[in-house]
Design an enzyme around this catalytic site. Sequence first.
Site, PDB file in Angstrom:
ATOM      1  N   GLY A  42       0.797  -1.216   0.000  1.00  0.00           N
ATOM      2  CA  GLY A  42       0.000   0.000   0.000  1.00  0.00           C
ATOM      3  C   GLY A  42       0.830   1.266   0.000  1.00  0.00           C
ATOM      4  O   GLY A  42       0.288   2.367   0.010  1.00  0.00           O
ATOM      5  N   HIS A  43       2.170   1.102  -0.002  1.00  0.00           N
ATOM      6  CA  HIS A  43       3.056   2.264   0.022  1.00  0.00           C
ATOM      7  C   HIS A  43       3.798   2.425  -1.293  1.00  0.00           C
ATOM      8  O   HIS A  43       4.812   3.104  -1.357  1.00  0.00           O
ATOM      9  CB  HIS A  43       4.081   2.125   1.141  1.00  0.00           C
ATOM     10  CG  HIS A  43       3.500   1.791   2.465  1.00  0.00           C
ATOM     11  ND1 HIS A  43       2.536   2.556   3.047  1.00  0.00           N
ATOM     12  CD2 HIS A  43       3.719   0.754   3.320  1.00  0.00           C
ATOM     13  CE1 HIS A  43       2.194   2.018   4.214  1.00  0.00           C
ATOM     14  NE2 HIS A  43       2.891   0.927   4.399  1.00  0.00           N
TER      15      HIS A  43
ATOM     16  N   HIS B 169      -0.168   4.590   7.144  1.00  0.00           N
ATOM     17  CA  HIS B 169      -1.057   3.431   7.220  1.00  0.00           C
ATOM     18  C   HIS B 169      -2.510   3.835   7.383  1.00  0.00           C
ATOM     19  O   HIS B 169      -3.317   3.075   7.891  1.00  0.00           O
ATOM     20  CB  HIS B 169      -0.655   2.516   8.373  1.00  0.00           C
ATOM     21  CG  HIS B 169       0.711   1.948   8.218  1.00  0.00           C
ATOM     22  ND1 HIS B 169       1.821   2.597   8.691  1.00  0.00           N
ATOM     23  CD2 HIS B 169       1.149   0.818   7.606  1.00  0.00           C
ATOM     24  CE1 HIS B 169       2.899   1.879   8.388  1.00  0.00           C
ATOM     25  NE2 HIS B 169       2.522   0.802   7.739  1.00  0.00           N
TER      26      HIS B 169
END
Lengths: 333, 333, 216, 216
Positions: A56-57, A219
Amino acid sequence: MKKLINDPRAVVDESVEGFGIAHADLVAVHPDPLFITRRDAPVQGKVGIVSGGGSGHEPLHAGFVGRGMLDAAVPGAVFTSPTPDQIIPATSAVDGGAGVLHIVKNYTGDVLNFETAAEMAEADGVTVRSVLVDDDVAVEDSLYTAGRRGVGGTVFVERIAGAAAERGDDLDGVADVAQRVVDGVRSMGVALAACTVPHAGVPSFDLAEDEIEIGIGIHGEPGRHRIAMEDADGITQRLLDPIVADLRLASGDRTLVMVNGMGGTPASELYIVFRKVAQLLDGLGVTIERSLVGNYITALEMQGASLTILRVDDEMLELWDSPVHTAALRWGA
Amino acid sequence: MKKLINDPRAVVDESVEGFGIAHADLVAVHPDPLFITRRDAPVQGKVGIVSGGGSGHEPLHAGFVGRGMLDAAVPGAVFTSPTPDQIIPATSAVDGGAGVLHIVKNYTGDVLNFETAAEMAEADGVTVRSVLVDDDVAVEDSLYTAGRRGVGGTVFVERIAGAAAERGDDLDGVADVAQRVVDGVRSMGVALAACTVPHAGVPSFDLAEDEIEIGIGIHGEPGRHRIAMEDADGITQRLLDPIVADLRLASGDRTLVMVNGMGGTPASELYIVFRKVAQLLDGLGVTIERSLVGNYITALEMQGASLTILRVDDEMLELWDSPVHTAALRWGA
Amino acid sequence: MVQPLDTAWAVRWIRETARVVAENRALLIDLDRVIGDADHGENLDRGFSAVVAKLDAGDAPGTPAAVLKQVAMTLMSTVGGAAGPLYGTAFLRAATSLGDAGEVDAAAAAAMIRAARDGIVARGKAEVGDKTMVDAWTPATESAETAASAGATPPEVLAAAANAAHAGAVATEPLIARKGRASYLGERSAGHQDPGAVSTALILQAASEAAGGEVA
Amino acid sequence: MVQPLDTAWAVRWIRETARVVAENRALLIDLDRVIGDADHGENLDRGFSAVVAKLDAGDAPGTPAAVLKQVAMTLMSTVGGAAGPLYGTAFLRAATSLGDAGEVDAAAAAAMIRAARDGIVARGKAEVGDKTMVDAWTPATESAETAASAGATPPEVLAAAANAAHAGAVATEPLIARKGRASYLGERSAGHQDPGAVSTALILQAASEAAGGEVA
Ligand SMILES: Nc1ncnc2c1ncn2[C@@H]1O[C@H](COP(=O)(O)OP(=O)(O)O)[C@@H](O)[C@H]1O
Ligand SMILES: Nc1ncnc2c1ncn2[C@@H]1O[C@H](COP(=O)(O)OP(=O)(O)O)[C@@H](O)[C@H]1O
Ligand SMILES: [Mg+2]
Ligand SMILES: [Mg+2]
Ligand SMILES: [Mg+2]
Ligand SMILES: [Mg+2]
């Protein structure tokens, strides 16, 4: 939730598969357990560099696999650190006999999983050293907390450690320069709108039309506090001030600056932030030696930005400028 | 509307200013009238390449200024083509005696402003040729319409024409290869959520949680039709089919593929789309020789993606692979 | 219906855990969304689904310890995040504490819970009051030990542990987190239960129910 | 209060245009948002603000034509998009048609509007019914010419043009666009007035009001 995805649980596998096809000249994808290595790994005699963490990064970490940066990236589920059974074979796969450096972002999960993996890889005969990135000034650093988070500084650590390894430094040397980067780098982030974790299906937090979150991580977690919306110059000042204070930046200092998009922010806005950073640092007599402006360490489609500043010396700059050839960072090669 | 901006009317000026500071090694920003040139322009004896259009599509066009691509970029207001008084000095500034190619996306405003500028630059003694990019298969191409829009194909035209100019081709040669790219490239886009034009302050269109727009352009305009949300594989098929049909792609064809983010879509999703494109083309016997996955031609923070496919031959591939050094595209240099 | 804590019980415990974790997946995600990163329910559901798949596929392990050891290894390699290593360690230490006994008596049940709890503390370095799963495991351990020394049956020991874990989880609500991801929020972490403490209560409740215990 | 169409009138016309464009900036943006790219009001406002700034700063041009020529050049260099070159051409052709006359009579007023309209058609190649500003300029031209041949005063000619432009703009609503950005929408462009046709009506209404004319 609207995303260009299929099964929310297949997001990481399918995305990494696509990445592997697109960059087959650079990387090899090992599907089960999942990790990504340089096409030519292991490079004999070179220290191997492994990093990883929750997905997700992107482009972090897989986008930084290649010459002059990472030898392997280990992606966990979205926002979830990978498991030892992924990290161990990734570590072995890139050991060219000179040992392996683990670059770990300081989160409980990442620390524990990499710790276990390092122990087991050592038991398998691989020499492992670890460096912990903890650059987020939004988080209080104290014995009684989990410590500061690792965020944007990770990109600088991966690049400079990767360059040192490519130069032929030994494991202790690579670990030392990585630690020097960790010591000299700080970051701060802001969110204008939250992201939505695919398996959660709802935004990680709610912000009103006139609110922003200051001091967010990567996050989707809320930040340290919520303030009324401000203009880009005002927000930039809020990102810069705590970094300048923490690093005690002063006239004559030389820096490497990254204005990073969180995933959903257009490049035009990042350059508006960068313009103000440049003006403010100039006012302090601080030089920007090199810079990155773009999406380098994101939180899915979050809207917002982070600022990362590293105080550099000649050696770090030389390492920074050396050839790098990865999907997301490339020059001189 | 939440954006990292100051005065909505200063967005373009401030963003370009930041861009100029960040990439001072590559470009020079000329503030009034606003245009951006290669640091070393004009390159004597080389055909100059100029493109431009409304802002909001970053990195297009300024991000593609540099060796092997554009000599100048001319940014208009957000989604508004630039004016002749910007285009004319940009054209003169990059004329190294071998003439200048204008790469123009096919929109009424861009066509009229570049037409006027070309006429006036010619009157000033600069030889100008123009190529019109019109690759969007979502739009009907007919004598009775404004014709197809120029979208993602522009990136390929700018790169390949820029490479030809760098190689030393003369103006007709550069214009011819650019036209060959235009003839062989097609695109199709989808939006999951609209963007908000800074001076308008409200989203360009409204989509329900379960709707997407198929056949969108890059100016926040609605698409050809609205359908219920689908998974990434289904949407990818919808983007690919009309391109394959229009280009009559068949087994044995070789292609250059771009999966482009509209600004607010994370890289992970673009790779999921790319994965499906690769699978589908593979099923047709069509080879992907090279690919780009990322944000190359955006619509502010729009969520969505576009697919661009160019049928390539050996010459185009050779030009593609030659060194390029711009803020957004770099290899071999 | 009170059951002996034998291998069958261990298998029932784990299957029941998988069931309640799946049932509470959204709840655990949501607790983690507010003060963390919205993955705890997804992580545990992925892990315990893998555990069940392994139980379904392989030969049944021969002792309670063997069951728990398999659980530990599977969680370690499928959960990730903080919970993976912590629960992995917990089940590993629990398995070790049981030795090769075919049946777990009251004292052994209490010792098993203490071993799990101490493993989590050893790995995560959290103290009581830091707003983590330790705030459920610690009262669970104490209640289990108290019950065992007072002569309770093994199921009663588990029931005591489950009840205390549940109370401990509820009591995390007002706390300010000092460990784990919620600590980044500082004072904003107060007012929400800790997801790991809640999942701990679910796991221990499953242990008790698998033994036929009544949970208040 | 009927005014001669002299240089002062031309200046009043342009200042009044700037005022109504600013007043209707949001409306024009919104019309363009629905079937275009949400910039028409912003573009014209930027352009006519620059025009007024130039009028404020420089020596007053000596003839109506000189005023309109300055407007043309300023619009051309500040508006951009489709409207910049189209309105730039319109004002340039209008200026040319007026020659060096100090005052515009009825026939010249009608001829000026035709010249502007023909310039737009020459540049943009749109036909009547394509849902563009041509759908306002064309009836405006026809009504102006009819009024002029019927012996109307110059202000009456302008009023006739303005009324017809307004009606023409309203009548673009059901049309499907075949030119300009709205054409990309195909049938979805129907049901909304064309922003350029609406701004044309505003400009001609300003011309009429600057002449003291009454617009229905
Ligand atoms: N240092 C620690 N000691 C004990 N438990 C911890 C610690 N850090 C985190 N936890 C527990 O882990 C839970 C979060 O697990 P999970 O969401 O799966 O992992 P992550 O935080 O990596 O996303 C928290 O609710 C907390 O109970
Ligand atoms: N080919 C054309 N001929 C005449 N008018 C046109 C043409 N194309 C566009 N227009 C007019 O221009 C208007 C749009 O102007 P504007 O929004 O400023 O430019 P852009 O379309 O470049 O964003 C349309 O409403 C229409 O009236
Ligand atoms: Mg996590
Ligand atoms: Mg426009
Ligand atoms: Mg979590
Ligand atoms: Mg427009």
